[in-house]
Scaffold this motif. Sequence first.
Motif, short mmCIF file in Angstrom:
data_model
loop_
_atom_site.label_atom_id
_atom_site.label_comp_id
_atom_site.label_asym_id
_atom_site.label_seq_id
_atom_site.Cartn_x
_atom_site.Cartn_y
_atom_site.Cartn_z
N LEU A 351 0.92 -1.22 0.06
CA LEU A 351 -0.07 -0.07 -0.04
C LEU A 351 0.90 1.41 0.11
CD1 LEU A 351 -3.17 -0.74 2.54
CD2 LEU A 351 -2.85 -0.76 -0.16
N ALA A 352 2.01 1.24 0.72
CA ALA A 352 2.90 2.43 0.74
C ALA A 352 3.38 2.61 -0.69
CB ALA A 352 4.05 2.12 1.66
N LEU A 353 3.85 1.54 -1.30
CA LEU A 353 4.25 1.63 -2.71
C LEU A 353 3.28 2.21 -3.61
CD1 LEU A 353 6.41 -1.68 -3.10
CD2 LEU A 353 7.40 0.61 -2.70
N GLY A 354 1.82 1.92 -3.21
CA GLY A 354 0.93 2.43 -4.01
C GLY A 354 0.85 3.96 -3.81
N ALA A 355 1.10 4.51 -2.60
CA ALA A 355 1.29 5.90 -2.45
C ALA A 355 2.41 6.65 -3.17
CB ALA A 355 1.37 6.20 -0.80
N LEU A 356 3.42 5.80 -3.28
CA LEU A 356 4.60 6.18 -4.07
C LEU A 356 4.31 6.44 -5.55
CD1 LEU A 356 7.91 4.51 -2.79
CD2 LEU A 356 6.93 6.78 -2.22
#
Length: 493
Positions: A351-356
């Motif tokens: 999910l954090a990579l989705g934010a990136l």
Amino acid sequence: MNFAEHFPVLVILIPMLCAPLCVLVDRAALAWFFSCVATGLAFFMSLDLLQVVQTSGTISYTLGGWEPPWGIEYRIDLLSAYVLILITSIAFLVMCFARRSVEQEVREQSIVPFYATLLLAISGLAGICVTGDVFNLFVFLEISSIASYTLISMGKDRRSLNAAFKYLIMGTIGATFILIGIGFLYMQTGALNMQDLASKLPELYDNRTIRAGLAFLTVGIGLKLALFPLHLWLPNAYAYAPSVVSAFLAATATKVAVYMLLRFLLGIYDMEFSLQAMPLNLILICLGAAAIISSSLVAIFQVNIKRLLAYSSVAQLGYIALAIGLANQSGITAAMLHMFNHALMKGALFLALGALVYRVGSVELQHCRGLIRQMPYTSIAIILGGLSLIGVPGTAGFVSKWYLLQATLEAGLWPLAILVLVGSLLAVIYVWKIVENLFFQPAEQQAAVKEAPLQMLIPIWILVAANLWFGFNTEFTWGLAQQASLALTGGAL
């Protein structure tokens, strides 16, 4: 009418019925809202089901008025309730995160079908955990698998089509093996109900067809599980799918495959036959050890963070396979615990990579340099998730690896304990690559990059907080895993 009595079927039906509802309204905002409501209700029902199972024992829900073993039975014990909580909680958080990410990464005309398909995948995975019938399990497996192939192909990156096709081919082979294995069991026993099969199989363990059925089931589930060396579909599927799909599949799909493996090896067959007489324990230990070392080494050389974490997932699944292969109570408990904790880690990280991707448009290491200054909350979430992946004390990852170490020493296999430590040291190397680029490299982005929206940060940080909370408070995760393993194996050592 007491609706709580029907939660075993409603936890599947509500997401399934909301899927066509999304298509009927044909508006992205409403489709997202209905999806959030459906997954939120499913999570609430799974919490209630877990509480009932803990206080009153296994739930048996019959369909159509036909009593088992003649009719289809939905059966929820501690293991299925444990995995159901995992699926529905991750699904709800991913759906809350999804709106802006999907708007950017999925073609506009595909957004509404995307939510409908994701709901079908959730429904299928929940069904696998709830059903007490092996053919029904295969049907739900196909629902979730077909939905997953479709979800992966919906990304704007054309490489997602190739990834989805490879997953389709290998997933279909795996499903065929599983169906053949179920057919062999039915041919010899005339039973499809799991409890009925478990009572009839011990008298037939010398039968070659029953043994062949176990072999087919193990290989088929191994493909779905991405067990080394049957994992070749996984890296591209995670790397090129939309971020929401990567997060959901990484946190749930392979964990449900672990559930299936445990259910067949220990619930339908038994530990003494499947893990010792056959002997699958040696196979699982060898393949798990190979996965830990080889996939961790491959992860070190990746420049795309999604692919890096995908190979890391193969390594982490190796830990689970190794723990099951130990064929003792501590090993089974450690496998269940790591299954849950790994879902929390990978859910938070993807999910954090989705934010990136939402802010930077890429997860290549070179494009993430210096982002700690511009996206501090997202960057710190990635680092904390990485620490849990390594197994640093105070994180959920440490707890499950600690119990895995204890299980290896209890079995007298100290070289495997060393292997677990080596795997964690290799994880330090590839996690450090991410830390170095986020923290210590000069920023590559010329224009200012904003922090991710609050709607994205809240689900990410709930999962990060869960990684930290369950690193100290293990009453729920370890306690429930231990109870489930005892119930599944009958306390066998």
